[in-house]
Design a protein around this motif. Structure first.
Motif, PDB file in Angstrom:
ATOM      1  N   SER A  44      47.615   4.283  17.515  1.00  0.00           N
ATOM      2  CA  SER A  44      48.356   3.155  18.078  1.00  0.00           C
ATOM      3  C   SER A  44      49.493   3.643  18.977  1.00  0.00           C
ATOM      4  N   GLU A  99      52.649  -2.449  13.120  1.00  0.00           N
ATOM      5  CA  GLU A  99      51.210  -2.532  12.830  1.00  0.00           C
ATOM      6  C   GLU A  99      50.805  -1.762  11.567  1.00  0.00           C
ATOM      7  N   TRP A 100      51.732  -1.589  10.648  1.00  0.00           N
ATOM      8  CA  TRP A 100      51.482  -0.855   9.409  1.00  0.00           C
ATOM      9  C   TRP A 100      51.035   0.591   9.671  1.00  0.00           C
ATOM     10  N   LYS A 101      51.477   1.145  10.824  1.00  0.00           N
ATOM     11  CA  LYS A 101      51.146   2.521  11.188  1.00  0.00           C
ATOM     12  C   LYS A 101      52.287   3.485  10.919  1.00  0.00           C
ATOM     13  N   TRP A 161      52.476   4.080  18.171  1.00  0.00           N
ATOM     14  CA  TRP A 161      53.518   4.815  17.447  1.00  0.00           C
ATOM     15  C   TRP A 161      53.113   6.273  17.211  1.00  0.00           C
ATOM     16  N   GLU A 181      44.557   3.110  21.373  1.00  0.00           N
ATOM     17  CA  GLU A 181      44.791   1.854  20.668  1.00  0.00           C
ATOM     18  C   GLU A 181      46.189   1.300  20.900  1.00  0.00           C
ATOM     19  N   ASP A 182      46.832   1.735  21.964  1.00  0.00           N
ATOM     20  CA  ASP A 182      48.171   1.237  22.290  1.00  0.00           C
ATOM     21  C   ASP A 182      48.057  -0.184  22.832  1.00  0.00           C
ATOM     22  N   PRO A 183      48.665  -1.174  22.153  1.00  0.00           N
ATOM     23  CA  PRO A 183      48.559  -2.555  22.635  1.00  0.00           C
ATOM     24  C   PRO A 183      49.435  -2.843  23.852  1.00  0.00           C
ATOM     25  N   GLU A 230      52.586   8.197  13.730  1.00  0.00           N
ATOM     26  CA  GLU A 230      51.203   8.121  13.262  1.00  0.00           C
ATOM     27  C   GLU A 230      50.442   9.435  13.452  1.00  0.00           C
ATOM     28  N   ARG A 260      56.332  -6.301  11.810  1.00  0.00           N
ATOM     29  CA  ARG A 260      54.944  -6.451  12.273  1.00  0.00           C
ATOM     30  C   ARG A 260      54.667  -5.647  13.533  1.00  0.00           C
TER      31      ARG A 260
END
Length: 276
Positions: free
Chosen positions: A254, A174-176, A256, A225-227, A260, A171
């Motif tokens: 994100s 992030e499915w990236k 990654w 979009e980096d958390p 990505e 998880r």
């Protein structure tokens, strides 16, 4: 052609990938958590095709041949020492250094402490450590984003991340990131003691490891979009580089970035290197 390498050092033997002519301009690429050298597949291949000699090692704890068991052996001094030891074994007195996530943190320290060894620095995602520390202390958003760093020091983190075929670990991406790459990362961190070694990067004390301003030519790449890393530390990083500095903000990507936005990252890296 990407090669698989073994790099012996006093700390042990690092697994690595590499490409490009042996006499090409040397570039060392450092991965972060919870990935490995293969996150740089695209960059290594592109750099090699451009005539650079690009090498990306599986870092301490990720290479089975360099997997010490005590937390203290994952301190900043040991991690920076690995960078220099790998470069020495490759006979690189001066090289370009690239890092993502924890690899970028190590790269910042290396650039600050050993500017004589670097031609340039490229840091991806992770801001200058002093900028990050300031943001954690003064910015509520960054303080909240960084809470995981403390949580992951708990002794049950290994089990939680690896249970159910690494569901929690998966998880994080992030499915990236491509499923095949994620499968590889989960498989490798499921090896005996591998996850503990990777998490020991978070558990090791960083007391007294203040990082000064970086004087070498530096490019910092941050994605909106980096958390993990917000804008406060990202924008403050320029205040911690006294040499030539380029800040590249990437929209709608994100954490990654190497996976990505691999083509964009490779082109930015080639452009940065070509003027140094």
């Amino acid at each position: 052609m990407v090669e698989h390498l073994s790099i012996p050092t006093p700390a042990g033997t690092f697994d690595a990938i590499g490409a490009g002519p042996e006499d090409g301009r040397p570039v060392l690429l450092l991965h972060g958590f919870p990935q490995g050298a293969s996150c740089w597949d695209h960059q290594v291949e592109v750099l090699g095709a451009q005539g650079y000699r690009a090498v990306a090692p599986d870092q301490r704890g990720y290479s089975p041949g360099v997997r010490p068991t005590t937390v203290a052996q994952y301190g900043t001094g040991e991690l920076v020492g690995d960078v220099l030891a790998v470069a020495d074994e490759l006979a690189w007195p001066v090289f370009d250094l690239v890092g993502h996530d924890w690899g970028a943190a190590v790269a910042w320290h290396t650039a600050a402490d050993h500017p004589d060894r670097l031609r340039s620095l490229t840091a991806v995602s992770t801001p200058h450590p002093a900028a990050l520390a300031n943001a954690i202390r003064t910015d509520e958003d960054q303080h909240a984003r960084s809470a995981y760093m403390t949580e992951w020091r708990n002794s049950n983190t290994e089990k939680r991340m690896l249970d159910n075929d690494g569901e929690a670990l998966r998880r994080l991406f992030e499915w990236k990131v491509s499923p095949s790459k994620v499968d590889e990362y989960v498989r490798r961190l499921s090896e005996p003691d591998a996850m503990t070694a990777a998490l020991n990067w978070y558990r090791a004390s960083r007391a007294g490891s203040r990082v000064e301003k970086v004087t070498v030519p530096t490019m910092y790449i941050w994605s909106t979009e980096d958390p993990a890393f917000g804008s406060a530390a990202a924008f403050d990083t320029e205040n911690w580089v006294s040499g030539p500095y380029h800040f590249q903000m990437v929209e709608d990507v994100s954490h990654w970035i190497p996976d990505e936005a691999s083509e964009l990252l490779s082109s930015l890296l080639i452009a940065h290197l070509s003027v140094r």
